[in-house]
Write a protein that holds these residues in place. Sequence first.
Motif, PDB file in Angstrom:
ATOM      1  N   PRO A 220       0.840  -1.203   0.000  1.00 37.95           N
ATOM      2  CA  PRO A 220       0.000   0.000   0.000  1.00 37.95           C
ATOM      3  C   PRO A 220       0.875   1.252   0.000  1.00 37.95           C
ATOM      4  O   PRO A 220       1.779   1.391   0.832  1.00 37.95           O
ATOM      5  CB  PRO A 220      -0.795  -0.117   1.300  1.00 37.95           C
ATOM      6  CG  PRO A 220      -0.719  -1.564   1.693  1.00 37.95           C
ATOM      7  CD  PRO A 220       0.621  -2.036   1.204  1.00 37.95           C
ATOM      8  N   LEU A 221       0.619   2.166  -0.915  1.00 41.65           N
ATOM      9  CA  LEU A 221       1.333   3.441  -0.985  1.00 41.65           C
ATOM     10  C   LEU A 221       0.503   4.487  -0.261  1.00 41.65           C
ATOM     11  O   LEU A 221      -0.680   4.666  -0.564  1.00 41.65           O
ATOM     12  CB  LEU A 221       1.565   3.843  -2.442  1.00 41.65           C
ATOM     13  CG  LEU A 221       2.308   2.817  -3.315  1.00 41.65           C
ATOM     14  CD1 LEU A 221       2.401   3.310  -4.750  1.00 41.65           C
ATOM     15  CD2 LEU A 221       3.688   2.516  -2.741  1.00 41.65           C
ATOM     16  N   GLN A 222       1.127   5.184   0.685  1.00 41.85           N
ATOM     17  CA  GLN A 222       0.382   6.105   1.545  1.00 41.85           C
ATOM     18  C   GLN A 222       1.047   7.470   1.601  1.00 41.85           C
ATOM     19  O   GLN A 222       2.267   7.581   1.507  1.00 41.85           O
ATOM     20  CB  GLN A 222       0.281   5.551   2.971  1.00 41.85           C
ATOM     21  CG  GLN A 222      -0.325   4.158   3.051  1.00 41.85           C
ATOM     22  CD  GLN A 222      -0.396   3.655   4.474  1.00 41.85           C
ATOM     23  OE1 GLN A 222      -1.088   4.229   5.310  1.00 41.85           O
ATOM     24  NE2 GLN A 222       0.331   2.580   4.762  1.00 41.85           N
ATOM     25  N   ASP A 223       0.216   8.478   1.758  1.00 36.44           N
ATOM     26  CA  ASP A 223       0.703   9.810   2.104  1.00 36.44           C
ATOM     27  C   ASP A 223      -0.217  10.358   3.176  1.00 36.44           C
ATOM     28  O   ASP A 223      -0.985   9.607   3.794  1.00 36.44           O
ATOM     29  CB  ASP A 223       0.802  10.712   0.872  1.00 36.44           C
ATOM     30  CG  ASP A 223      -0.535  10.893   0.157  1.00 36.44           C
ATOM     31  OD1 ASP A 223      -1.584  10.522   0.743  1.00 36.44           O
ATOM     32  OD2 ASP A 223      -0.540  11.398  -0.976  1.00 36.44           O
ATOM     33  N   ALA A 224      -0.161  11.639   3.417  1.00 35.50           N
ATOM     34  CA  ALA A 224      -0.957  12.223   4.502  1.00 35.50           C
ATOM     35  C   ALA A 224      -2.454  12.022   4.296  1.00 35.50           C
ATOM     36  O   ALA A 224      -3.229  11.991   5.262  1.00 35.50           O
ATOM     37  CB  ALA A 224      -0.629  13.709   4.632  1.00 35.50           C
ATOM     38  N   ALA A 225      -2.868  11.875   3.051  1.00 32.48           N
ATOM     39  CA  ALA A 225      -4.291  11.715   2.751  1.00 32.48           C
ATOM     40  C   ALA A 225      -4.743  10.261   2.817  1.00 32.48           C
ATOM     41  O   ALA A 225      -5.932   9.978   2.712  1.00 32.48           O
ATOM     42  CB  ALA A 225      -4.596  12.290   1.376  1.00 32.48           C
ATOM     43  N   GLY A 226      -3.809   9.325   2.982  1.00 31.99           N
ATOM     44  CA  GLY A 226      -4.168   7.919   3.066  1.00 31.99           C
ATOM     45  C   GLY A 226      -3.578   7.102   1.934  1.00 31.99           C
ATOM     46  O   GLY A 226      -2.665   7.541   1.241  1.00 31.99           O
ATOM     47  N   VAL A 227      -4.122   5.894   1.724  1.00 29.27           N
ATOM     48  CA  VAL A 227      -3.625   5.002   0.683  1.00 29.27           C
ATOM     49  C   VAL A 227      -4.095   5.488  -0.678  1.00 29.27           C
ATOM     50  O   VAL A 227      -5.281   5.754  -0.886  1.00 29.27           O
ATOM     51  CB  VAL A 227      -4.112   3.558   0.932  1.00 29.27           C
ATOM     52  CG1 VAL A 227      -3.712   2.648  -0.230  1.00 29.27           C
ATOM     53  CG2 VAL A 227      -3.564   3.016   2.245  1.00 29.27           C
ATOM     54  N   PHE A 228      -3.158   5.633  -1.614  1.00 29.15           N
ATOM     55  CA  PHE A 228      -3.520   6.126  -2.942  1.00 29.15           C
ATOM     56  C   PHE A 228      -3.145   5.143  -4.060  1.00 29.15           C
ATOM     57  O   PHE A 228      -3.314   5.453  -5.245  1.00 29.15           O
ATOM     58  CB  PHE A 228      -2.852   7.474  -3.223  1.00 29.15           C
ATOM     59  CG  PHE A 228      -1.357   7.451  -3.150  1.00 29.15           C
ATOM     60  CD1 PHE A 228      -0.574   7.110  -4.244  1.00 29.15           C
ATOM     61  CD2 PHE A 228      -0.711   7.775  -1.950  1.00 29.15           C
ATOM     62  CE1 PHE A 228       0.795   7.095  -4.162  1.00 29.15           C
ATOM     63  CE2 PHE A 228       0.676   7.763  -1.865  1.00 29.15           C
ATOM     64  CZ  PHE A 228       1.436   7.422  -2.978  1.00 29.15           C
ATOM     65  N   GLY A 229      -2.663   3.987  -3.707  1.00 27.96           N
ATOM     66  CA  GLY A 229      -2.311   2.992  -4.722  1.00 27.96           C
ATOM     67  C   GLY A 229      -1.502   1.874  -4.118  1.00 27.96           C
ATOM     68  O   GLY A 229      -1.315   1.808  -2.886  1.00 27.96           O
ATOM     69  N   TYR A 230      -1.016   1.003  -4.975  1.00 26.87           N
ATOM     70  CA  TYR A 230      -0.242  -0.151  -4.527  1.00 26.87           C
ATOM     71  C   TYR A 230       0.971  -0.327  -5.434  1.00 26.87           C
ATOM     72  O   TYR A 230       0.887  -0.145  -6.652  1.00 26.87           O
ATOM     73  CB  TYR A 230      -1.089  -1.426  -4.550  1.00 26.87           C
ATOM     74  CG  TYR A 230      -2.236  -1.369  -3.567  1.00 26.87           C
ATOM     75  CD1 TYR A 230      -2.093  -1.863  -2.279  1.00 26.87           C
ATOM     76  CD2 TYR A 230      -3.441  -0.767  -3.923  1.00 26.87           C
ATOM     77  CE1 TYR A 230      -3.141  -1.776  -1.370  1.00 26.87           C
ATOM     78  CE2 TYR A 230      -4.492  -0.672  -3.018  1.00 26.87           C
ATOM     79  CZ  TYR A 230      -4.328  -1.182  -1.738  1.00 26.87           C
ATOM     80  OH  TYR A 230      -5.355  -1.080  -0.837  1.00 26.87           O
TER      81      TYR A 230
END
Length: 305
Positions: A220-230
């Motif tokens: 799971p790819l995450q930033d401050a806004a949450g998971v945005f992809g894999y």
Amino acid sequence: MDDALRALADAQGGVFTTMQARRVGVGDRGLARLRRDKEVHAVARSVSSTTPWRDGRLDARLLVRTRGALALYPDSYAVGASALVLAGVPIHRVGSDRADVARPVHREVLTDLCRIRPPHPSLRSSTLPSTAPALAEAIVQTALDHGHVAAVVAADHALHHGLVTRAEIEAVADLVEGWPESGRVRTAVALMDGRSESVGETLARLFVVGLGWRVTPQLPLQDAAGVFGYGDLGVDGTNLVLEFDGRVKYASDADALWKEKRREDRGRRAGYLFERIIWSELDAPEVLGPRLTAARARAERRPDA
């Protein structure tokens, strides 16, 4: 081609035997003419195909020969890699397009068309009530015959698509413990992972695991806004994400390519380092290994890794 012969072949996946042709009124001379005119194509002395097959990919050739063997020997059933291609499961590092079948014989027999095995009491797919255990047996037999890489490619696909469970594969693996080459099976069971979504992802994972790395498929790819992809493979303990680039999904889909670029741009802003792997590099470990090792070193030096 005679309509009855065409219907017969279509019912068997495009193959028929010489004896079957005779039963629908196509004799040896008629069959010879069909072969001469390239309306049918020889698979073996007594088996023909309605489509050219010799120049196809290994899996396509194996499928034709497997169907031919099953038509020639009605009391047989497919095993190993032959059972995989019948189920639509990808094969890799299977060294021959000779079909593998089992039938009531006392010893193994090799022909130009197929290898005929005696049914093993522990692995009798013909008596099983569902396809899942039979597929588990095919994966285990593929490990015994062709090694752990071939088996992991098949197992990953089957697990990912819900065609078989890990428990079913492990149960069959237990049955062959102590057999010759059973170490291949143990290795395959340890390495199989249904999170990998393609043959390329599986092979990339096996490559880096062979380097001693621990990886997470579909990270799971995450930033401050949450998971945005894999990401295809996250290298544990780093921000390095390995992506297998098969090119196929972008060949006719510009939108997919654009979305992929946006995902990676967002990932880089989030601190991820992406490194792509292409098909040709999987056959060039002397090139791929140093490049990935250098990428991992860069990732480990980053303050946010």
